[in-house]
Motif scaffolding. Structure first.
Motif, PDB file in Angstrom:
ATOM      1  N   GLU A   6       8.542   8.284 -12.685  1.00  0.00           N
ATOM      2  CA  GLU A   6       7.359   8.258 -12.094  1.00  0.00           C
ATOM      3  C   GLU A   6       7.024   6.673 -11.265  1.00  0.00           C
ATOM      4  O   GLU A   6       7.550   6.003 -11.669  1.00  0.00           O
ATOM      5  N   TRP A   7       6.666   7.076 -10.030  1.00  0.00           N
ATOM      6  CA  TRP A   7       6.443   5.839  -9.078  1.00  0.00           C
ATOM      7  C   TRP A   7       4.950   5.588  -9.416  1.00  0.00           C
ATOM      8  O   TRP A   7       3.929   6.349  -9.408  1.00  0.00           O
ATOM      9  N   GLY A   8       4.889   4.085  -9.361  1.00  0.00           N
ATOM     10  CA  GLY A   8       3.546   3.462  -9.430  1.00  0.00           C
ATOM     11  C   GLY A   8       3.795   1.927  -9.163  1.00  0.00           C
ATOM     12  O   GLY A   8       4.685   1.436  -8.834  1.00  0.00           O
ATOM     13  N   VAL A  60       1.050   0.648 -15.856  1.00  0.00           N
ATOM     14  CA  VAL A  60       1.491   1.243 -14.436  1.00  0.00           C
ATOM     15  C   VAL A  60       0.717   2.267 -13.983  1.00  0.00           C
ATOM     16  O   VAL A  60       0.568   3.282 -14.620  1.00  0.00           O
ATOM     17  N   ARG A  61       0.054   1.848 -12.734  1.00  0.00           N
ATOM     18  CA  ARG A  61      -0.753   2.768 -12.137  1.00  0.00           C
ATOM     19  C   ARG A  61       0.015   3.688 -10.917  1.00  0.00           C
ATOM     20  O   ARG A  61       0.574   3.254  -9.982  1.00  0.00           O
ATOM     21  N   THR A  62       0.016   4.894 -11.387  1.00  0.00           N
ATOM     22  CA  THR A  62       0.880   5.885 -10.529  1.00  0.00           C
ATOM     23  C   THR A  62      -0.131   6.373  -9.028  1.00  0.00           C
ATOM     24  O   THR A  62      -1.385   5.839  -9.112  1.00  0.00           O
ATOM     25  N   TRP A  63       0.546   7.143  -8.370  1.00  0.00           N
ATOM     26  CA  TRP A  63       0.241   7.365  -6.990  1.00  0.00           C
ATOM     27  C   TRP A  63      -1.266   8.380  -7.071  1.00  0.00           C
ATOM     28  O   TRP A  63      -1.800   8.364  -6.289  1.00  0.00           O
ATOM     29  N   ASP A  64      -1.152   8.938  -8.250  1.00  0.00           N
ATOM     30  CA  ASP A  64      -2.248   9.945  -8.390  1.00  0.00           C
ATOM     31  C   ASP A  64      -3.457   9.200  -9.468  1.00  0.00           C
ATOM     32  O   ASP A  64      -4.205  10.015  -9.981  1.00  0.00           O
ATOM     33  N   GLU A  65      -3.452   8.092  -9.631  1.00  0.00           N
ATOM     34  CA  GLU A  65      -4.485   7.463 -10.331  1.00  0.00           C
ATOM     35  C   GLU A  65      -4.287   7.390 -11.638  1.00  0.00           C
ATOM     36  O   GLU A  65      -5.417   7.037 -12.628  1.00  0.00           O
TER      37      GLU A  65
END
Length: 371
Positions: free
Chosen positions: A206-208, A220-225
């Motif tokens: 997961e990218w964040g 961690v806040r991911t790219w899709d909030e």
């Protein structure tokens, strides 16, 4: 009647004294804030006004309540005194936490204004956040212990508690092994510069962006909030990607599968044209090369650079979209395709002319379908 008047005098005098002292303190802090705009310390200290007023009012009332000649008060003098003491301890802890938070936050604000390195700012922000939480936790524990010691029952069992502290400590250590591990991992994260607030990381695929760091958890806040909450010990015991460590500039790749007839030189020129019009590209570098070949396709790799992870993602998506669209419009033969033509003829073992390939259905041992 005299007792009632004395009650009003004590309460009113305590309230007036509290308001006067609180007002003078606020005026002094406001004047200091006007003179020293370079530091937000004085403005942040003004937030401690409610805690200071409660502390002053309780302290004055705690020292003067015995002067009230009121029978119900004398009948419950011990309970009233203990209640005021508890409120005084709580207000004092509230005030200490507020002052400590103001000092820590103002120090971070001054450092952030005077430092141009974003990585150092994120590191100090992470450390400041954890220091503030540690101070709050320590003050809360001390205040709770002080409140408990005001009760005679807890003083009586103090000796036995101290005598069994060793056994209790061992039992608590074994029972809270995971919690203590996360606690020490939090210190390692804060002062070991492994993960900082604002870092771009990849954990479990997961990218964040690291949004919050506590003594035991990291959010961690991911790219899709979405928010992924993970224990701190995860980052100290498992490998993870930190795209912000060592500088925010990044290099990314775009892979395309094309036909063997793809015009690679023209694709290279088109890539440069796309990057020249891409705002996310920082101009540091680019390249396009064939990195692999399979029986049906070739793998073309485009390299782009950007100032940070967000711009790199935008640049990669734009390059991929425009390259595929350009190939589909100008060179459709370069896109991957499934070969359906007849196979090439096989050579004659006797050295004669080439013989056509035998269809699979006519080979020996292959049964023809019915009908």
């Amino acid at each position: 009647m005299n007792s009632f008047i004395r009650l009003l005098a004590v309460l009113g005098g305590s309230a007036v004294l509290t308001l006067v002292v609180g007002r003078l303190t606020d005026l002094l802090l406001r004047r200091a804030d006007d003179r020293h705009h370079e530091t937000p310390l004085w403005h942040m200290l003004r937030r401690c006004g409610p805690a200071l007023r409660v502390l002053l009012f309780t302290a004055v009332l705690r020292g003067a309540y015995r002067q009230i000649e009121w029978r119900p008060l004398h009948d419950h003098e011990a309970a009233v005194g203990r209640t005021l003491t508890l409120v005084l301890i709580g207000a004092g802890a509230w005030c200490v936490v507020g002052v400590a938070s103001a000092i820590v936050e103002s120090s971070y604000a001054r450092y952030a204004l005077g430092t141009r390195d974003p990585s150092r700012v994120r590191r100090v922000r992470t450390q400041v956040t954890l220091i503030r939480r540690i101070v709050t936790a320590v003050v809360a524990v001390v205040a709770a212990a002080a409140m408990l010691l005001t009760f005679p029952a807890f003083k009586a069992v103090g000796t036995s508690v101290l005598a069994s502290a060793g056994v209790i400590g061992i039992v608590a250590g074994v029972a809270a092994q995971s919690t203590l591990g996360n606690l020490f991992a939090g210190f390692q994260i804060a002062f070991g510069d492994m993960v900082r607030i604002g870092d771009t990381v990849v954990v479990d695929g997961e990218w964040g962006v690291v949004e919050e760091v506590t003594l035991t958890l990291i959010a961690v806040r991911t790219w899709d909030e979405r928010r992924i909450t993970m224990p701190v010990s995860y980052f100290t015991s498992r490998p993870f990607e930190n795209w912000s460590r060592g500088g925010v500039q990044m290099t990314g790749t775009v892979f395309l599968h094309c036909d063997h007839t793809a015009p690679v030189p023209l694709m290279r020129e088109k890539l440069k044209e796309i990057l020249d019009g891409c705002e996310a590209w920082d101009g540091r570098g680019w390249n396009l090369a064939v990195t692999d070949a399979t029986p049906t396709t070739i793998v073309v790799r485009a390299i782009v650079t950007a100032e940070d992870a967000d711009r790199l993602w935008t640049a990669r998506c734009e390059v991929r979209e425009q390259l595929v669209g350009w190939l589909a419009e100008k060179h459709p033969y370069a896109l991957p395709r499934v070969a359906t033509s007849a196979a090439a003829p096989l050579p004659d073992p006797a050295g004669g002319p080439l013989a056509p390939a035998t269809p699979a259905a006519d080979r020996p041992g292959v049964r023809r379908p019915a009908g």
